[in-house]
Write an enzyme that holds these catalytic residues in place. Sequence first.
Site, short mmCIF file in Angstrom:
data_model
loop_
_atom_site.label_atom_id
_atom_site.label_comp_id
_atom_site.label_asym_id
_atom_site.label_seq_id
_atom_site.Cartn_x
_atom_site.Cartn_y
_atom_site.Cartn_z
N PHE A 25 0.85 -1.18 0.00
CA PHE A 25 0.00 0.00 0.00
C PHE A 25 0.88 1.23 0.00
O PHE A 25 1.95 1.24 0.59
CB PHE A 25 -0.92 0.02 1.23
CG PHE A 25 -1.83 1.21 1.27
CD1 PHE A 25 -1.51 2.31 2.05
CD2 PHE A 25 -2.99 1.23 0.52
CE1 PHE A 25 -2.34 3.42 2.08
CE2 PHE A 25 -3.83 2.33 0.54
CZ PHE A 25 -3.49 3.43 1.33
N PHE A 28 -0.13 5.66 -3.98
CA PHE A 28 -0.74 5.30 -5.26
C PHE A 28 -2.00 4.47 -5.09
O PHE A 28 -2.83 4.41 -5.98
CB PHE A 28 0.25 4.49 -6.10
CG PHE A 28 0.78 3.29 -5.36
CD1 PHE A 28 0.05 2.12 -5.29
CD2 PHE A 28 1.99 3.35 -4.70
CE1 PHE A 28 0.51 1.02 -4.59
CE2 PHE A 28 2.46 2.25 -4.00
CZ PHE A 28 1.71 1.10 -3.94
N ASP A 136 13.18 8.21 -9.30
CA ASP A 136 12.87 7.75 -7.94
C ASP A 136 13.66 6.49 -7.62
O ASP A 136 13.11 5.48 -7.16
CB ASP A 136 11.37 7.50 -7.78
CG ASP A 136 10.94 7.43 -6.31
OD1 ASP A 136 11.70 7.93 -5.45
OD2 ASP A 136 9.87 6.88 -6.03
#
Length: 336
Positions: A25, A28, A136
């Site tokens: 989780f 997003f 990222d």
Amino acid sequence: MASSSRPKTDVLVGGRYKLVREIGFGSFGHVYLAIDLTNHEQVAVKLESENTRQPRLLHEKELYNFLQGGVGIPQIRWYGQETDYNVLVMDLLGPSLEDLFNFCSRRFSMKTVLMLADQMISRIEYVHSRNLIHRDIKPDNFLMGTGPQWKKLFLVDFGLAKKYRDNRTGQHIPHRSGKSFIGTPFCASISAHLGIEQSRRDDMESIGYVLMYFNRGSLPWQGLKAATLKQKCEKISEMKMTTPVDVLCKGFPIEFAMYLKYCLRLSFEEAPDYRYLRQLFRLLFRKLSYQHDYAFDWIVLKQKAEQQASSSSGEGQQAQTPTGKSDNTKSEMKHS
């Protein structure tokens, strides 16, 4: 699928993928382990609410499709909508390097770091060859494969990725300042903190920070306290800029400082010499007389645990460890 903030398990998406349980989780949305009912394979299903303020899943799906065929790029199985969700179905991969780092008591051996460095540089080289930058780079976004691909490193999560060069004209994006921060603070480049448009050099610099994170166990700018995220980013930026590379890499082979200094010298549009950077670490690997046998630290720990279990019980028992060889419960989508 029932409409809610948390999708239910035991339902179908795409007419064939049955959600089993949530395994991740983040900002997003949700990630589920699912079963493809046509062949009983396990897959990862990433779900994003259609009402999210900054939808990224369609963009990410398009980039994955664009990158298909590259080594260490997960395969997309299906994309579509189910009730209130955008859905991306893809290969289920093994644990992230962050998971494995924690499993190994937050310290990797030099041999493991160098074997990972080689694959990390190659993965980002391929992405750059397709005119994309990742933006990222962090341990959570590198995952090991499973089954026959247990020794292969995968690069994932292209939600923040961007084209740095036009596919048709070859025109590089212009140098700009005043950009909003994009990335993960502890691994981001100095330029990203300063609001400068990112390019290939920034991905490479981030790899350098990830490698030193694995060497040291943490980076000097981790754990800083601040009232807001913006203030924390500013503190991290200041400490990065005031920590000399030689201080950051002190006590480790000079090749790590050489790597970072090279990346920090790259100009905005300059193509990194990936071969040179790989060779830096390959020569060090040979100098240290290591064997490239893919005996990563987590594999060695798992084997030791299995041997201990076997000797204590008289029979082989599989250790419950997050290795890419046997663990199929970690998804491609680990994201923090």
